[in-house]
Structures are given as structure tokens and as C-alpha cells.
Motif scaffolding. Sequence first.
Motif, PDB file in Angstrom:
ATOM      1  N   ARG A  96       0.815  -1.220   0.000  1.00  0.00           N
ATOM      2  CA  ARG A  96       0.000   0.000   0.000  1.00  0.00           C
ATOM      3  C   ARG A  96       0.845   1.266   0.000  1.00  0.00           C
ATOM      4  O   ARG A  96       0.310   2.370  -0.031  1.00  0.00           O
ATOM      5  CB  ARG A  96      -0.916   0.011   1.228  1.00  0.00           C
ATOM      6  N   ASN A  97       2.195   1.102   0.083  1.00  0.00           N
ATOM      7  CA  ASN A  97       3.086   2.265   0.197  1.00  0.00           C
ATOM      8  C   ASN A  97       2.648   3.143   1.375  1.00  0.00           C
ATOM      9  O   ASN A  97       2.283   4.318   1.215  1.00  0.00           O
ATOM     10  CB  ASN A  97       3.108   3.082  -1.092  1.00  0.00           C
ATOM     11  N   ALA A  98       2.723   2.564   2.565  1.00  0.00           N
ATOM     12  CA  ALA A  98       2.310   3.292   3.760  1.00  0.00           C
ATOM     13  C   ALA A  98       3.233   2.942   4.921  1.00  0.00           C
ATOM     14  O   ALA A  98       3.705   1.803   5.044  1.00  0.00           O
ATOM     15  CB  ALA A  98       0.864   2.964   4.129  1.00  0.00           C
ATOM     16  N   VAL A  99       3.489   3.955   5.746  1.00  0.00           N
ATOM     17  CA  VAL A  99       4.254   3.767   6.980  1.00  0.00           C
ATOM     18  C   VAL A  99       3.269   3.474   8.103  1.00  0.00           C
ATOM     19  O   VAL A  99       2.251   4.167   8.249  1.00  0.00           O
ATOM     20  CB  VAL A  99       5.077   5.038   7.293  1.00  0.00           C
ATOM     21  N   LEU A 100       3.558   2.454   8.904  1.00  0.00           N
ATOM     22  CA  LEU A 100       2.656   2.031   9.971  1.00  0.00           C
ATOM     23  C   LEU A 100       3.158   2.535  11.318  1.00  0.00           C
ATOM     24  O   LEU A 100       4.334   2.363  11.660  1.00  0.00           O
ATOM     25  CB  LEU A 100       2.567   0.504   9.994  1.00  0.00           C
ATOM     26  N   LEU A 101       2.269   3.155  12.090  1.00  0.00           N
ATOM     27  CA  LEU A 101       2.619   3.677  13.411  1.00  0.00           C
ATOM     28  C   LEU A 101       2.104   2.764  14.509  1.00  0.00           C
ATOM     29  O   LEU A 101       1.181   1.970  14.313  1.00  0.00           O
ATOM     30  CB  LEU A 101       2.043   5.076  13.591  1.00  0.00           C
ATOM     31  N   ALA A 102       2.710   2.883  15.682  1.00  0.00           N
ATOM     32  CA  ALA A 102       2.363   2.003  16.804  1.00  0.00           C
ATOM     33  C   ALA A 102       0.919   2.178  17.250  1.00  0.00           C
ATOM     34  O   ALA A 102       0.315   1.240  17.788  1.00  0.00           O
ATOM     35  CB  ALA A 102       3.314   2.272  17.975  1.00  0.00           C
ATOM     36  N   ASP A 103       0.341   3.351  17.038  1.00  0.00           N
ATOM     37  CA  ASP A 103      -1.032   3.596  17.473  1.00  0.00           C
ATOM     38  C   ASP A 103      -2.064   3.122  16.450  1.00  0.00           C
ATOM     39  O   ASP A 103      -3.256   3.377  16.587  1.00  0.00           O
ATOM     40  CB  ASP A 103      -1.241   5.076  17.780  1.00  0.00           C
ATOM     41  N   GLY A 104      -1.597   2.432  15.388  1.00  0.00           N
ATOM     42  CA  GLY A 104      -2.506   1.919  14.382  1.00  0.00           C
ATOM     43  C   GLY A 104      -2.692   2.826  13.190  1.00  0.00           C
ATOM     44  O   GLY A 104      -3.329   2.444  12.197  1.00  0.00           O
ATOM     45  N   ASP A 105      -2.159   4.026  13.256  1.00  0.00           N
ATOM     46  CA  ASP A 105      -2.274   4.961  12.142  1.00  0.00           C
ATOM     47  C   ASP A 105      -1.386   4.505  10.985  1.00  0.00           C
ATOM     48  O   ASP A 105      -0.412   3.767  11.179  1.00  0.00           O
ATOM     49  CB  ASP A 105      -1.844   6.347  12.603  1.00  0.00           C
ATOM     50  N   ALA A 106      -1.705   4.946   9.773  1.00  0.00           N
ATOM     51  CA  ALA A 106      -0.913   4.639   8.583  1.00  0.00           C
ATOM     52  C   ALA A 106      -0.719   5.911   7.782  1.00  0.00           C
ATOM     53  O   ALA A 106      -1.681   6.645   7.536  1.00  0.00           O
ATOM     54  CB  ALA A 106      -1.593   3.566   7.741  1.00  0.00           C
ATOM     55  N   ILE A 107       0.512   6.166   7.358  1.00  0.00           N
ATOM     56  CA  ILE A 107       0.840   7.367   6.603  1.00  0.00           C
ATOM     57  C   ILE A 107       1.259   6.940   5.199  1.00  0.00           C
ATOM     58  O   ILE A 107       2.334   6.364   5.023  1.00  0.00           O
ATOM     59  CB  ILE A 107       1.989   8.157   7.256  1.00  0.00           C
ATOM     60  N   PRO A 108       0.426   7.191   4.185  1.00  0.00           N
ATOM     61  CA  PRO A 108       0.800   6.801   2.825  1.00  0.00           C
ATOM     62  C   PRO A 108       1.934   7.676   2.274  1.00  0.00           C
ATOM     63  O   PRO A 108       2.102   8.818   2.693  1.00  0.00           O
ATOM     64  CB  PRO A 108      -0.490   7.011   2.037  1.00  0.00           C
ATOM     65  N   PHE A 109       2.699   7.119   1.349  1.00  0.00           N
ATOM     66  CA  PHE A 109       3.801   7.869   0.769  1.00  0.00           C
ATOM     67  C   PHE A 109       3.936   7.545  -0.718  1.00  0.00           C
ATOM     68  O   PHE A 109       3.527   6.482  -1.188  1.00  0.00           O
ATOM     69  CB  PHE A 109       5.115   7.539   1.485  1.00  0.00           C
ATOM     70  N   ASP A 110       4.524   8.495  -1.437  1.00  0.00           N
ATOM     71  CA  ASP A 110       4.988   8.246  -2.790  1.00  0.00           C
ATOM     72  C   ASP A 110       6.473   7.884  -2.768  1.00  0.00           C
ATOM     73  O   ASP A 110       6.918   7.006  -3.502  1.00  0.00           O
ATOM     74  CB  ASP A 110       4.757   9.469  -3.674  1.00  0.00           C
ATOM     75  N   THR A 111       7.205   8.597  -1.931  1.00  0.00           N
ATOM     76  CA  THR A 111       8.623   8.295  -1.707  1.00  0.00           C
ATOM     77  C   THR A 111       8.854   8.214  -0.206  1.00  0.00           C
ATOM     78  O   THR A 111       8.360   9.053   0.555  1.00  0.00           O
ATOM     79  CB  THR A 111       9.525   9.382  -2.318  1.00  0.00           C
ATOM     80  N   LEU A 112       9.610   7.219   0.210  1.00  0.00           N
ATOM     81  CA  LEU A 112       9.899   7.016   1.636  1.00  0.00           C
ATOM     82  C   LEU A 112      11.401   7.095   1.867  1.00  0.00           C
ATOM     83  O   LEU A 112      12.190   6.521   1.102  1.00  0.00           O
ATOM     84  CB  LEU A 112       9.375   5.656   2.089  1.00  0.00           C
TER      85      LEU A 112
END
Length: 434
Positions: A96-112
Amino acid sequence: MSRRSGRDPSHHVVVVGIGFGGLEVTHRLGRADANGGLRITAIDRSNHHLFQPLLYQAATASLAPSEIAWPIRSLLRDYGNVTTLLGDVVGVDRERNAVLLADGDAIPFDTLILATGAGHAYFGHDEWEAYAPGLKTLDDATGIRGKILTAFEKAERTADEAEREALLTFAVIGGGPTGVEVAGMIAELAHETLRPDFRDFDTRKARVILIEAGPRILSGFREDLSTYARTALVNRSVEVMLGEPVSNCTADGVQVGDRFIPARTIVWAAGVSASPAAQWLDAPADRAGRVQVQPDLTVPDRPNIFVIGDTATLAMPDGTPVPGIAPAAKQEGRYVAEVIEARLRGQPAPGPFRYKDSGSLATIGKRAAVVDFRRFSFTGWFAWWLWGIVHIYFLIGLRHRLKVILSWLWIYFTGQRSARLITKADATRGGKPG
């Protein structure tokens, strides 16, 4: 839960870890976004950027933590395209091209860009960490500072000579720059700063031991500089033990070969282990867990994911890896920004990353340091002043530079350190006076 800014559909760069490399790439991309086609999200588990090369000075009461750390939000506030988030990244969803956080949130990215740094490595003995803390964060520094200062407080109160000797024995494991610097500073603390403050014992009886498994300290420096550093430490009453690895660490001391050394304070400076970024990406890694990146610092088969700093490993033309030091991380951050800018403009990317070695520096204590600029090298008081000038130059902001200069001048002329505080939390980590 998934997050994405609704401002515009522009290219989204996520930077995880705002150390030297992460801050450099964020600054560069923030300044380069003149046309508003780039959004940047900077994520760190701490709210501050830390100047790690001087962290040991906070651990040995020379500098206050506030003199070597800056709020990330204040460093990035001038860039309208940068959003700063306080969060603990625990994984990357590559599909999904997303960074996963400990609180369950997800941050999508085009470049990481992963610049998540490194932690302590205990070579398969993680249980030693409880007795031999390492030095990577402000909490580590204040905890070690509390432990060192508490040891002297306990020594003042005990009538047991064997216990006092153990309290006044400080074992530093690892003879790299951090270990050498910590050992030298503890010796100065005991022999100069604290000597007038205690009545029931002589702080100069403190025993500082630097333990290195290899044949010499500062193995990354030329042998003559290593020899100078060892002599300078010995002249400061530091015992340097070479050629024998530590085989055990306990609450009572350290085992070195067939010798057990009673020591109530142990500082670990012997090894580092990369963040779990390689596991998040299912990417090839070296023995320390560093991601084996491509020449353009991308992950194999993942051209939109970069890894830099202590999290990455890349061989230089001579076959040796790019060192895990601040200048290398900054150069990598600068290079990645150039690659991303070129991609967004449809221009050819720059050639492979090439590390430019600007030299190595280490201080042994007041008036003693080693500086290796490859073609030129210096030792002694001139090297110490040069070391100080270089570090002050890289500090952020005039106010911090002035504060550090004044702190160092005060120590230089008086021998006194103003940051000798034991907070309740530090005393708990280091052991409360008994």
C-alpha cells in the motif's frame, strides 16, 4: 486508520527519523519546493533533534541536555510544505506504500526515506543492558549522569571500604571514540570537578577502566594517534585494558577474561545494532541489521524507498563501508534530496553516491584530542581546540553555540561543571543513594 493531507495531490515524501540524515534531506527538499509540487511528512519518535557527537558530555555533566537538542517543529517550521509528526514507526506496508505507526495509524507515501538510526548491540547478551546502559538518547545520557553522580553520593555514606571501592570503579566497555571520550571525562570529573565537594573520601581514588576487546583503542584512526590517545588516558589515571572481551556484566561488575572487576557503574560503548528497517522492508541486511542499499541509496527493487545513515550500509570504492558518522549521514541526506528533485523535474539522476571523507576527531579530555584529516593530523591542546571549533560550527543556532562555548570555557578555566544534577528519575535509573 489511514491519514493523508487533503491539501493537494502533490508528490508525498515521508521521512522517518530526524537525525542528521533525516534533517538534512528534509531541509533540502523543503527549500527546493518552490512550485508547491512536493509535500513532506517528517516523523520521529522524539520531539527533538539530538546532536549525538556531544551526547557523552551530557552524560558526564559537562553540558545540559538543552544545549545539544532542539525541538524538531521549531527546526522545520519555516517550510510550509513540511508536516511534523510525533510517532513511533513499527513497520512499512510495501503493497500500500504506507508507513505504519504504533497507534494503528498509517501514513501513505509516494517516496519514503528511512533514517531511523541505530541502537545498542550486546552481541547476543541483551540482558547486559540492564547493568551496562549505552549512550544513544537524552534519556540514556541523563540516566548515566545520574548513575555516575549517585555513585559518588553513595561512596560518601558507606563505611564499607570494599563497597566504596566498587562504587568508585567505573567500567567503560568499548574503545571507540565514545568510549574514549566517556572514560576521559569521568576521570576529569573525579579528579578535578568533584574533589573539593566531598569530605569522607578522596574522589581521586576513583578507578576508571576502559575495556577494549581489540589490540588498540580508536582502531579507525592511525596507529600513532591511537597510541597518543592511550597515553593521554593513562596520564589521566584511566586504566586501559586491551585484547580481552567482556564475558559478563552484572549488577556487581564485569567479567574480563578470568578477572572479575567489581564496578557499580558500567557504560556500554562497544557496538551498535541498526533499527529494524530491514525487517520492515524484507530487505537484505548485514550482520548489524543495516539495509544493504543500492549505489543510489535505494532498497533493491524498491526505487521509491531510500535508506540512509546508521540504518544503511554501502561499500565505498575501496570496499570498506561508509562510516556511521554524522558527516556521512548528512552527505547521504543531501544526495537523496538531489535524486528526488531530479526525478520530479524529469531530469537524469546524479551518479552513484560517493562519500567524501573529511576526517575523524576524538577528544580524550581537557587539552587533549586527536584529529585525523588524512593528509594532516594533530594531537594535544591544538587538536582539542580544533575539535571544539568543528563541533561548535555544526551546532544549530547562535544561542546554542554561545551556551556551549561559555560552558566549555568555564570548565577549561575552573574545572567545574554546572550540569551536575540528579533528578528523581535519574536517581531511580542509576540507583538511589542508600
